[in-house]
Design a protein around this motif. Structure first.
Motif, PDB file in Angstrom:
ATOM      1  N   ILE A  99       0.867  -1.173   0.000  1.00  0.00           N
ATOM      2  CA  ILE A  99       0.000   0.000   0.000  1.00  0.00           C
ATOM      3  C   ILE A  99       0.905   1.224   0.000  1.00  0.00           C
ATOM      4  CG2 ILE A  99      -1.807   1.281   1.199  1.00  0.00           C
ATOM      5  CD1 ILE A  99      -2.628  -1.329   2.573  1.00  0.00           C
ATOM      6  N   SER A 105       3.766   6.655  -8.366  1.00  0.00           N
ATOM      7  CA  SER A 105       2.582   5.810  -8.523  1.00  0.00           C
ATOM      8  C   SER A 105       1.292   6.626  -8.573  1.00  0.00           C
ATOM      9  CB  SER A 105       2.516   4.805  -7.374  1.00  0.00           C
ATOM     10  OG  SER A 105       2.495   5.479  -6.136  1.00  0.00           O
ATOM     11  N   ALA A 120      -2.990   0.589  -9.468  1.00  0.00           N
ATOM     12  CA  ALA A 120      -3.479  -0.414  -8.514  1.00  0.00           C
ATOM     13  C   ALA A 120      -3.900  -1.696  -9.233  1.00  0.00           C
ATOM     14  CB  ALA A 120      -4.649   0.148  -7.726  1.00  0.00           C
ATOM     15  N   PRO A 141      -3.257   6.074  -8.762  1.00  0.00           N
ATOM     16  CA  PRO A 141      -4.330   5.105  -8.484  1.00  0.00           C
ATOM     17  C   PRO A 141      -4.551   4.116  -9.624  1.00  0.00           C
ATOM     18  CG  PRO A 141      -4.979   7.269  -7.723  1.00  0.00           C
ATOM     19  CD  PRO A 141      -3.679   7.458  -8.440  1.00  0.00           C
ATOM     20  N   LYS A 187      -1.998  -1.377  -3.817  1.00  0.00           N
ATOM     21  CA  LYS A 187      -3.040  -0.393  -3.602  1.00  0.00           C
ATOM     22  C   LYS A 187      -2.375   0.968  -3.521  1.00  0.00           C
ATOM     23  CE  LYS A 187      -7.092   0.531  -0.705  1.00  0.00           C
ATOM     24  NZ  LYS A 187      -7.932   0.045   0.423  1.00  0.00           N
ATOM     25  N   VAL A 188      -2.914   1.937  -4.247  1.00  0.00           N
ATOM     26  CA  VAL A 188      -2.356   3.282  -4.256  1.00  0.00           C
ATOM     27  C   VAL A 188      -3.393   4.226  -3.671  1.00  0.00           C
ATOM     28  CG1 VAL A 188      -1.388   5.128  -5.663  1.00  0.00           C
ATOM     29  CG2 VAL A 188      -0.997   2.741  -6.301  1.00  0.00           C
TER      30      VAL A 188
END
Lengths: 110, 113
Positions: free
Chosen positions: A12, A79, A84, A81, A107-108
């Motif tokens: 994450i 990174s 992800a 979203p 997960k971003v």
């Protein structure tokens, strides 16, 4: 039999951060593939590496294969979203046989 | 422009009731594969076809069968699904050359009640 181990299993990160995913093979790799899988969907090809020391980049993703051809890394810069998903490394284990690692869930956070 | 198409996207079947999953491709690829992927696990190769030549993995249960009536279509038949067969089933294709990527469908999520 050949096995691929990925680390970490999950990750994450905050949006904008860099991250690295590793793939280690129990045997010499002849063709290492990186795929991305969105949750509950099929695999999308990202990159293929063949030669020891090879490095490829596409947009903000860079993949490398070490000189001994037993380890590969996938690096994501800044990174987003949209990065992800589940990243899987894959390799040939025989004629028309591909094996995969167990994947790294990314997960971003926006 | 979907190139490897799997139907249905979700399939629910009852314990012991035969079920068929389908895969079609517009790529004219020689090789078609079926993978089983359980939650948080790596995709596991069940079998593949090179043209009409069928190649079964040694540890694929007899409960799983496959048919490839022509280049474009490939089916996965599960004769008597058990609860342990609930998984994502992925179809993939390749031209059949050395060191090439696989093209995957979106998968069929199978639930067994």
């Amino acid at each position: 039999s050949q096995e691929l181990e990925q680390s970490p299993q999950s990750l994450i990160v905050q949006e904008g951060k860099n991250l690295t995913i590793n793939c280690t093979s129990s045997k010499t790799l002849y063709g290492l593939y990186w795929y991305k899988q969105k949750y509950g969907e099929g695999l999308i090809f990202l990159m293929m590496l063949q030669k020891g020391g090879e490095e490829k980049s596409h947009e903000k993703i860079t993949a490398k294969l070490d000189e001994k051809k037993q380890q590969s890394s996938l690096h994501i810069t800044a990174s987003q979203p949209s990065h992800a998903g589940i990243y899987l490394c894959g390799a040939h284990s025989g004629t028309y046989k591909y094996i995969f690692g167990t994947g790294t869930r990314l997960k971003v956070l926006a | 422009d979907a190139m490897v198409i799997q139907n249905p996207r979700y399939q629910v079947t009852q314990f012991g009731k035969p079920v068929t999953l389908s895969c079609s491709q517009t790529l004219n690829h020689n090789v078609m594969y079926w993978y089983q992927q359980k939650s948080s696990q790596a995709p596991k190769l069940l079998f593949h076809y090179y043209d009409k030549d069928f190649n079964n993995e040694a540890d694929t249960p007899d409960n799983f069968q496959s048919r490839r009536p022509n280049t474009s279509f490939c089916f996965l038949d599960i004769r008597s699904p058990g609860l342990g067969d609930a998984a994502m089933y992925l179809c993939a294709t390749s031209r059949g050359q050395v060191y090439e990527k696989l093209f995957f469908g979106s998968g069929t999520q199978l639930s067994v009640l």
